[in-house]
Write a protein that holds these residues in place. Sequence first.
Motif, PDB file in Angstrom:
ATOM      1  N   ARG A  66      26.923 -75.680  13.575  1.00 41.30           N
ATOM      2  CA  ARG A  66      27.149 -74.295  13.123  1.00 41.30           C
ATOM      3  C   ARG A  66      27.706 -73.432  14.253  1.00 41.30           C
ATOM      4  O   ARG A  66      28.549 -72.576  14.027  1.00 41.30           O
ATOM      5  CB  ARG A  66      25.848 -73.684  12.610  1.00 41.30           C
ATOM      6  CG  ARG A  66      25.455 -74.152  11.250  1.00 41.30           C
ATOM      7  CD  ARG A  66      24.172 -73.494  10.799  1.00 41.30           C
ATOM      8  NE  ARG A  66      23.834 -73.915   9.459  1.00 41.30           N
ATOM      9  CZ  ARG A  66      22.604 -74.175   9.053  1.00 41.30           C
ATOM     10  NH1 ARG A  66      21.584 -74.041   9.887  1.00 41.30           N
ATOM     11  NH2 ARG A  66      22.384 -74.554   7.821  1.00 41.30           N
ATOM     12  N   GLN A  67      27.197 -73.652  15.450  1.00 46.23           N
ATOM     13  CA  GLN A  67      27.649 -72.860  16.598  1.00 46.23           C
ATOM     14  C   GLN A  67      29.049 -73.291  17.049  1.00 46.23           C
ATOM     15  O   GLN A  67      29.890 -72.453  17.338  1.00 46.23           O
ATOM     16  CB  GLN A  67      26.662 -72.999  17.747  1.00 46.23           C
ATOM     17  CG  GLN A  67      27.061 -72.196  18.974  1.00 46.23           C
ATOM     18  CD  GLN A  67      26.129 -72.421  20.140  1.00 46.23           C
ATOM     19  OE1 GLN A  67      25.644 -73.526  20.357  1.00 46.23           O
ATOM     20  NE2 GLN A  67      25.878 -71.390  20.913  1.00 46.23           N
ATOM     21  N   SER A  83      26.590 -74.453   4.322  1.00 48.58           N
ATOM     22  CA  SER A  83      26.041 -74.946   5.584  1.00 48.58           C
ATOM     23  C   SER A  83      26.461 -74.105   6.775  1.00 48.58           C
ATOM     24  O   SER A  83      25.780 -74.087   7.792  1.00 48.58           O
ATOM     25  CB  SER A  83      26.485 -76.393   5.816  1.00 48.58           C
ATOM     26  OG  SER A  83      27.882 -76.425   6.106  1.00 48.58           O
ATOM     27  N   GLY A  84      27.612 -73.446   6.668  1.00 46.19           N
ATOM     28  CA  GLY A  84      28.123 -72.686   7.808  1.00 46.19           C
ATOM     29  C   GLY A  84      28.854 -73.554   8.805  1.00 46.19           C
ATOM     30  O   GLY A  84      29.166 -73.119   9.905  1.00 46.19           O
ATOM     31  N   VAL A  85      29.139 -74.796   8.425  1.00 44.59           N
ATOM     32  CA  VAL A  85      29.828 -75.749   9.300  1.00 44.59           C
ATOM     33  C   VAL A  85      31.217 -76.012   8.730  1.00 44.59           C
ATOM     34  O   VAL A  85      31.346 -76.431   7.582  1.00 44.59           O
ATOM     35  CB  VAL A  85      29.053 -77.082   9.410  1.00 44.59           C
ATOM     36  CG1 VAL A  85      29.812 -78.090  10.245  1.00 44.59           C
ATOM     37  CG2 VAL A  85      27.660 -76.848   9.967  1.00 44.59           C
ATOM     38  N   GLU A 130      22.331 -77.052  13.974  1.00 46.43           N
ATOM     39  CA  GLU A 130      22.490 -75.817  14.755  1.00 46.43           C
ATOM     40  C   GLU A 130      23.736 -75.901  15.634  1.00 46.43           C
ATOM     41  O   GLU A 130      24.504 -74.940  15.724  1.00 46.43           O
ATOM     42  CB  GLU A 130      21.277 -75.583  15.654  1.00 46.43           C
ATOM     43  CG  GLU A 130      20.018 -75.184  14.959  1.00 46.43           C
ATOM     44  CD  GLU A 130      18.846 -75.082  15.933  1.00 46.43           C
ATOM     45  OE1 GLU A 130      19.065 -74.822  17.149  1.00 46.43           O
ATOM     46  OE2 GLU A 130      17.708 -75.271  15.494  1.00 46.43           O
ATOM     47  N   GLU A 150      27.064 -84.694  10.317  1.00 45.19           N
ATOM     48  CA  GLU A 150      28.215 -83.904   9.870  1.00 45.19           C
ATOM     49  C   GLU A 150      28.763 -84.433   8.554  1.00 45.19           C
ATOM     50  O   GLU A 150      29.051 -83.671   7.630  1.00 45.19           O
ATOM     51  CB  GLU A 150      29.302 -83.919  10.954  1.00 45.19           C
ATOM     52  CG  GLU A 150      30.481 -83.006  10.676  1.00 45.19           C
ATOM     53  CD  GLU A 150      31.587 -83.642   9.864  1.00 45.19           C
ATOM     54  OE1 GLU A 150      32.340 -82.904   9.205  1.00 45.19           O
ATOM     55  OE2 GLU A 150      31.706 -84.886   9.869  1.00 45.19           O
ATOM     56  N   PRO A 187      31.939 -72.873  13.465  1.00 44.69           N
ATOM     57  CA  PRO A 187      31.562 -71.918  12.411  1.00 44.69           C
ATOM     58  C   PRO A 187      32.684 -71.744  11.401  1.00 44.69           C
ATOM     59  O   PRO A 187      33.865 -71.944  11.706  1.00 44.69           O
ATOM     60  CB  PRO A 187      31.336 -70.625  13.190  1.00 44.69           C
ATOM     61  CG  PRO A 187      32.228 -70.740  14.383  1.00 44.69           C
ATOM     62  CD  PRO A 187      32.231 -72.220  14.731  1.00 44.69           C
ATOM     63  N   CYS A 188      32.310 -71.369  10.197  1.00 42.80           N
ATOM     64  CA  CYS A 188      33.298 -71.066   9.166  1.00 42.80           C
ATOM     65  C   CYS A 188      33.776 -69.635   9.351  1.00 42.80           C
ATOM     66  O   CYS A 188      33.000 -68.762   9.729  1.00 42.80           O
ATOM     67  CB  CYS A 188      32.681 -71.244   7.773  1.00 42.80           C
ATOM     68  SG  CYS A 188      32.123 -72.928   7.457  1.00 42.80           S
TER      69      CYS A 188
END
Length: 102
Positions: free
Chosen positions: A96-97, A56-58, A93, A40, A100-101
């Motif tokens: 991200r799940q 990254s979508g994180v 993964e 992270e 999420p942003c």
Amino acid sequence: EYFPQQLTASRLLYYCAGSALTNSGRERVKTCAGFISGVEEGVRLLEARKLLTEPSGVCVPKGTSASRFAQAYRRYAVKRTDDEEPAAAVVLEVLRQAYPCE
């Protein structure tokens, strides 16, 4: 015992599933949380330095603990059986799940 680039998702789950009732179990969980925190933090650094070609979508909220990362990983990874994917890829993964942003 392992170089991080050789750590598989199933092996990381072994660490994350350690029991808090034993010293070795607590150490395994610390290893899990530390590994996930490192992934992270690496993602945040790459984004801050604008070194990623796409977001990254994180989006982890400030103050999220490493133990929360480990819990999220356990919930996600237990559904994947015999996973030999690189642990860092599966951690991404999960992040991200779980974070999420918007």
